[in-house]
Design a protein around this motif. Structure first.
Motif, PDB file in Angstrom:
ATOM      1  N   VAL A 133      -2.850  -8.640  -4.978  1.00 25.20           N
ATOM      2  CA  VAL A 133      -4.112  -8.199  -5.579  1.00 25.20           C
ATOM      3  C   VAL A 133      -5.082  -7.733  -4.494  1.00 25.20           C
ATOM      4  N   ALA A 134      -5.153  -8.486  -3.407  1.00 28.39           N
ATOM      5  CA  ALA A 134      -6.047  -8.104  -2.306  1.00 28.39           C
ATOM      6  C   ALA A 134      -5.603  -6.779  -1.685  1.00 28.39           C
ATOM      7  N   TYR A 135      -4.294  -6.635  -1.462  1.00 24.72           N
ATOM      8  CA  TYR A 135      -3.784  -5.379  -0.894  1.00 24.72           C
ATOM      9  C   TYR A 135      -4.044  -4.212  -1.844  1.00 24.72           C
ATOM     10  N   ASP A 136      -3.784  -4.420  -3.119  1.00 24.39           N
ATOM     11  CA  ASP A 136      -3.996  -3.348  -4.092  1.00 24.39           C
ATOM     12  C   ASP A 136      -5.459  -2.907  -4.120  1.00 24.39           C
ATOM     13  N   GLY A 137      -6.368  -3.858  -3.972  1.00 24.58           N
ATOM     14  CA  GLY A 137      -7.792  -3.516  -3.919  1.00 24.58           C
ATOM     15  C   GLY A 137      -8.117  -2.668  -2.702  1.00 24.58           C
ATOM     16  N   LEU A 138      -7.558  -3.053  -1.563  1.00 25.60           N
ATOM     17  CA  LEU A 138      -7.770  -2.289  -0.335  1.00 25.60           C
ATOM     18  C   LEU A 138      -7.146  -0.901  -0.457  1.00 25.60           C
ATOM     19  N   ALA A 139      -5.906  -0.847  -0.923  1.00 25.08           N
ATOM     20  CA  ALA A 139      -5.213   0.439  -1.048  1.00 25.08           C
ATOM     21  C   ALA A 139      -5.973   1.377  -1.984  1.00 25.08           C
ATOM     22  N   ALA A 140      -6.474   0.844  -3.078  1.00 22.68           N
ATOM     23  CA  ALA A 140      -7.233   1.675  -4.025  1.00 22.68           C
ATOM     24  C   ALA A 140      -8.489   2.242  -3.356  1.00 22.68           C
ATOM     25  N   SER A 141      -9.141   1.440  -2.540  1.00 21.14           N
ATOM     26  CA  SER A 141     -10.346   1.914  -1.846  1.00 21.14           C
ATOM     27  C   SER A 141     -10.008   2.982  -0.811  1.00 21.14           C
ATOM     28  N   ILE A 142      -8.907   2.788  -0.103  1.00 20.54           N
ATOM     29  CA  ILE A 142      -8.492   3.796   0.885  1.00 20.54           C
ATOM     30  C   ILE A 142      -8.128   5.098   0.169  1.00 20.54           C
ATOM     31  N   LYS A 143      -7.360   4.988  -0.910  1.00 23.82           N
ATOM     32  CA  LYS A 143      -6.966   6.188  -1.662  1.00 23.82           C
ATOM     33  C   LYS A 143      -8.200   6.917  -2.203  1.00 23.82           C
ATOM     34  N   LYS A 144      -9.158   6.155  -2.680  1.00 20.93           N
ATOM     35  CA  LYS A 144     -10.393   6.763  -3.196  1.00 20.93           C
ATOM     36  C   LYS A 144     -11.107   7.524  -2.078  1.00 20.93           C
ATOM     37  N   SER A 145     -11.107   6.950  -0.882  1.00 18.93           N
ATOM     38  CA  SER A 145     -11.785   7.615   0.237  1.00 18.93           C
ATOM     39  C   SER A 145     -10.996   8.822   0.749  1.00 18.93           C
ATOM     40  N   MET A 146      -9.746   8.931   0.320  1.00 16.72           N
ATOM     41  CA  MET A 146      -8.913  10.073   0.708  1.00 16.72           C
ATOM     42  C   MET A 146      -9.112  11.260  -0.228  1.00 16.72           C
ATOM     43  N   SER A 147      -9.736  11.027  -1.369  1.00 10.49           N
ATOM     44  CA  SER A 147      -9.856  12.123  -2.348  1.00 10.49           C
ATOM     45  C   SER A 147     -11.180  12.847  -2.241  1.00 10.49           C
TER      46      SER A 147
END
Length: 147
Positions: A133-147
């Motif tokens: 869950v913690a990783y998924d939260g981080l990954a989602a934030s990184i992906k959002k910052s990539m768009s």
């Protein structure tokens, strides 16, 4: 249901175990990544010109940063229910390196296998879920910052 105090505690305690053998777990983490995605080797400056995964201060620093960011994500999820990146350049760096969705899956798998090793007898489904869950939260934030 939000990220619980127990989940945060599980992530924190296994993070401490990880740090106790930073060298060994860093090598394990990147070895697992390269087993799953050999082409990713060129994405890491500290691995580009090496045979296999060689321990180095850069390798350890990067692994520590990845795991610490996931640990920090657990803290943020518990406190606010969302993950805000502390480094605004992460999205741009990931774009520059050519990171795409499947890479996040590989890193997640490597992270979980490494934490399982670090946690030893304390490993459980609950611990795995907390890191996921913690990783998924981080990954989602990184992906959002990539768009």
């Amino acid at each position: 249901m939000g990220f619980t105090e127990k989940q945060e505690s599980l992530v924190n305690s296994s993070w401490e175990s990880f740090k106790q053998n930073l060298s060994g777990y860093s090598v394990l983490f990147y070895t697992i990544i390269l087993e799953k995605a050999p082409a990713a080797k060129g994405m890491f400056s500290f691995l580009k010109d090496t045979t296999g995964v060689q321990d180095s201060p850069q390798l350890q620093a990067h692994a520590a940063k990845v795991f610490e960011m996931v640990r920090d994500s657990a803290v943020q999820l518990r406190a606010t229910g969302e993950v805000i990146l502390g480094d605004a350049t992460l999205g741009a760096i990931h774009i520059q390196k050519g990171v795409v969705d499947p890479h996040f899956v590989v890193v997640k798998e490597a992270l979980l296998k490494t934490i399982k090793e670090a946690a030893g007898g304390n490993w459980s489904e609950e611990l795995s879920t907390a890191w996921e869950v913690a990783y998924d939260g981080l990954a989602a934030s990184i992906k959002k910052s990539m768009s």
